[in-house]
Design a protein around this motif. Structure first.
Motif, mmCIF file in Angstrom:
data_model
loop_
_atom_site.group_PDB
_atom_site.id
_atom_site.type_symbol
_atom_site.label_atom_id
_atom_site.label_comp_id
_atom_site.label_asym_id
_atom_site.label_seq_id
_atom_site.Cartn_x
_atom_site.Cartn_y
_atom_site.Cartn_z
ATOM 1 N N PHE A 176 35.426 28.285 48.850
ATOM 2 C CA PHE A 176 35.133 29.635 48.393
ATOM 3 C C PHE A 176 35.740 30.633 49.368
ATOM 4 O O PHE A 176 35.630 30.478 50.576
ATOM 5 C CB PHE A 176 33.622 29.874 48.333
ATOM 6 C CG PHE A 176 32.943 29.171 47.197
ATOM 7 C CD1 PHE A 176 33.030 29.675 45.909
ATOM 8 C CD2 PHE A 176 32.216 28.014 47.411
ATOM 9 C CE1 PHE A 176 32.402 29.040 44.844
ATOM 10 C CE2 PHE A 176 31.585 27.366 46.363
ATOM 11 C CZ PHE A 176 31.677 27.879 45.072
ATOM 12 N N ARG A 177 36.318 31.679 48.817
ATOM 13 C CA ARG A 177 36.944 32.721 49.608
ATOM 14 C C ARG A 177 35.900 33.731 50.077
ATOM 15 O O ARG A 177 35.024 34.120 49.304
ATOM 16 C CB ARG A 177 37.980 33.406 48.712
ATOM 17 C CG ARG A 177 38.844 34.405 49.367
ATOM 18 C CD ARG A 177 39.910 33.709 50.199
ATOM 19 N NE ARG A 177 40.787 34.726 50.755
ATOM 20 C CZ ARG A 177 41.897 35.134 50.174
ATOM 21 N NH1 ARG A 177 42.282 34.578 49.026
ATOM 22 N NH2 ARG A 177 42.642 36.074 50.708
ATOM 23 N N VAL A 178 36.005 34.175 51.322
ATOM 24 C CA VAL A 178 35.156 35.250 51.829
ATOM 25 C C VAL A 178 36.034 36.468 52.073
ATOM 26 O O VAL A 178 37.007 36.388 52.819
ATOM 27 C CB VAL A 178 34.466 34.848 53.156
ATOM 28 C CG1 VAL A 178 33.671 36.017 53.730
ATOM 29 C CG2 VAL A 178 33.569 33.642 52.960
ATOM 30 N N THR A 179 35.712 37.580 51.443
ATOM 31 C CA THR A 179 36.533 38.781 51.607
ATOM 32 C C THR A 179 35.691 40.031 51.397
ATOM 33 O O THR A 179 34.678 39.996 50.694
ATOM 34 C CB THR A 179 37.724 38.776 50.615
ATOM 35 O OG1 THR A 179 38.436 40.005 50.752
ATOM 36 C CG2 THR A 179 37.268 38.605 49.179
ATOM 37 N N THR A 180 36.095 41.122 52.024
ATOM 38 C CA THR A 180 35.428 42.397 51.757
ATOM 39 C C THR A 180 36.249 43.243 50.789
ATOM 40 O O THR A 180 35.852 44.346 50.432
ATOM 41 C CB THR A 180 35.228 43.194 53.066
ATOM 42 O OG1 THR A 180 36.473 43.227 53.759
ATOM 43 C CG2 THR A 180 34.175 42.554 53.945
ATOM 44 N N LEU A 181 37.400 42.712 50.392
ATOM 45 C CA LEU A 181 38.241 43.461 49.451
ATOM 46 C C LEU A 181 37.843 43.120 48.021
ATOM 47 O O LEU A 181 37.317 42.045 47.753
ATOM 48 C CB LEU A 181 39.707 43.094 49.660
ATOM 49 C CG LEU A 181 40.269 43.369 51.061
ATOM 50 C CD1 LEU A 181 41.700 42.874 51.162
ATOM 51 C CD2 LEU A 181 40.178 44.863 51.379
ATOM 52 N N ASP A 182 38.091 44.044 47.133
ATOM 53 C CA ASP A 182 37.837 43.763 45.729
ATOM 54 C C ASP A 182 38.989 42.907 45.207
ATOM 55 O O ASP A 182 40.131 43.365 45.145
ATOM 56 C CB ASP A 182 37.760 45.086 44.959
ATOM 57 C CG ASP A 182 37.391 44.856 43.496
ATOM 58 O OD1 ASP A 182 37.647 43.743 42.981
ATOM 59 O OD2 ASP A 182 36.852 45.790 42.875
#
Ligand code: 4AD
Ligand code: MG
Length: 463
Positions: A176-182
């Motif tokens: 699973f990817r973790v990101t704060t970007l939409d």
């Protein structure tokens, strides 16, 4: 001041050796029966499976509210613990006061005695109030404690490995990817995204704490991690979830045989602990979930854990006279039908399958002298199949580098892992035990979604 001064857990009262006065209890009503002069309340506070029977009569303060009390109502009661004249329980509480703590609306979904597991999964926020799921929760908690006890008594150190990881190269599954970007719009979709993102690089949820915990094994000798792991594989089976808990010990100055011995000792000790410590809850599972449960658990305590090389396992499968959906062949992974045959029919108990073909296993596994197998092991157990996966780790720098190159990985991504092979590398080994798979075995519950409080599976994220 306490909210409910003197409140005693039901588990203590039910184990009392003498009568008591001035007792306060509080919990949730499982059932209420009314006769002319009395009401009987079965109270459960979650401290154990059994309910405490409360006798309420007209002399009890709060008796006027009895009509508003039903299954699911939260109540507190005060009175005397006395020997019960009735059948089925030794002690009961004769109440002199009864208070409604929280009303329960009429559409409480747990009115009926029995519900399907599927239905209960759809109300995961309430299912712990049933006997079965309360028991699962207690067994899960006690076994978590037992895991720590097992390792701590043996001088292992508990290492908190990271949940967010910058290494997307553990090779244990889809991440699973973790990101704060939409990810759907704007910066998330741009070429700059990686640089603009929170960590300035790609980040994921961990699939295993192994690579991190290895670095601590090479400092503290005996370590373990016990935490949540995440896999984005789209497998909708009764044994897989997207979020599960894994116990991963790692031992320095050790080989694959030390590793298997540790796994065997651990499984045996945890089963023995459950038999003793969780006896009342296990009885419920033995009665309503799996009638062969106790026999199966005791068999693990008393039978040897067979060690079977992968090559021999393939021969056993080929010569079994059994028609499998997937034909067994050297070089292929074992399917769950193969696992079940080996453990349930051929060995009739736990079996380690070790020395697996190099080409189907992870890059970090130690290459054997034959050049075509690695010192990897899986522990297969009845009912569940694969419970544990582990290996000796490739501690030799040239061999490890060669493997990384063969698989087309970039050495730069592994700089810190390779460092540990340059600075005082030693033979070491470890494994991962899927905690929910183990709970399935100990409770007899057939679906992994029912041994974790809030299951996460493809297209299911309700709570
Ligand atoms: O065999 P696996 O993938 O091994 C590893 O991750 C190693 N890095 C462990 C190690 O050597 N430290 O996973 C280990 C165990 C499996 O045997 C299985 O019990 C469980 O984790 N498991 C899962 N449980 C629930 N849902 C899933 N999707 C699982 N995938 C693996
Ligand atoms: Mg595995």
């Amino acid at each position: 001041m306490a909210a409910f001064p003197g409140r005693v857990p039901c588990v203590e009262l039910l184990a009392a050796t003498s009568a008591h006065q001035d007792v306060t209890v509080a919990g949730w009503v499982r059932t209420k029966r009314e006769s002319k002069e009395f009401a009987f309340i079965e109270l459960n506070d979650g401290s154990c499976l059994a309910n405490l029977q409360i006798i309420v009569d007209a002399g009890c303060s709060g008796y006027a509210d009895i009509g508003s009390i039903g299954t699911g109502t939260a109540v507190a009661a005060h009175g005397c613990l006395v020997e019960s004249p009735g059948k089925g329980q030794r002690w009961e509480l004769k109440a002199d006061s009864l208070t409604v703590v929280g009303h329960c609306d009429d559409d409480y979904p747990l009115q009926k005695k029995r519900h399907t597991d599927e239905f209960l999964r759809s109300i995961a926020h309430l299912r712990a109030r049933t006997n079965k799921y309360g028991a699962v929760a207690r067994v899960r908690s006690r076994l978590s404690f037992a895991v720590h006890q097992f390792f701590q008594r043996r001088g292992f150190h508990y290492i908190h490995t990271p949940i967010i990881t910058g290494s997307d190269c553990e090779g244990a599954g889809e991440m699973f990817r973790v990101t704060t970007l939409d990810p759907y719009r704007g910066a998330g979709a741009s070429a700059q995204a990686r640089d603009d993102d929170f960590f300035g690089k790609e980040a994921h949820l961990t699939v295993s704490g192994q690579l991190s915990v290895e670095t601590y094994a090479l400092a503290l000798s005996k370590v373990y991690t016990f935490g949540p792991t995440f896999r984005a594989e789209n497998s909708n089976t009764s044994r897989h979830m997207a979020e599960f808990w894994m116990i991963e010990p790692e031992i320095a100055f050790a080989d694959i045989h030390d590793d298997m011995q540790l796994a065997e000792d651990m499984v045996r000790e945890l089963v023995a602990f459950a038999r003793e410590d969780c006896a009342q809850d296990l009885e419920l599972f033995a009665k309503f979930v799996d009638t062969t449960l106790i026999e199966r658990l005791d068999q693990v305590l008393h039978s040897e854990f067979v060690r079977l090389s992968y090559t021999d396992a393939i021969d056993v499968l080929k010569n079994s006279g059994r028609r499998f959906e997937f034909e067994p062949a050297w070089g292929r992974d074992l399917q769950s039908e193969h696992e079940r045959f080996l453990t349930e029919e051929y060995c009739k108990g736990p079996v380690f399958v070790y020395d697996w073909p190099r080409d189907i296993k992870a890059f970090y596994m130690r290459c054997n002298d034959d050049g075509r197998t690695v010192a990897a092991m899986d522990l297969l157990i009845p009912q569940v199949g694969e419970l544990i996966g582990g290996s000796a780790r490739e501690e030799r720098l040239p061999e490890l580098k060669q493997r990384i190159a063969e698989l087309g990985f970039d050495e730069k991504d592994y700089w810190w892992y390779l460092d540990t092979r340059r600075f005082g590398s030693v033979p070491h080994a470890g494994f991962g035990l899927g905690f929910e798979r183990f709970l399935m075995f100990v409770t007899g519950i057939g679906n992994i979604r029912d041994v974790i409080p809030f299951p996460r599976t493809p297209r299911h994220l309700e709570f």
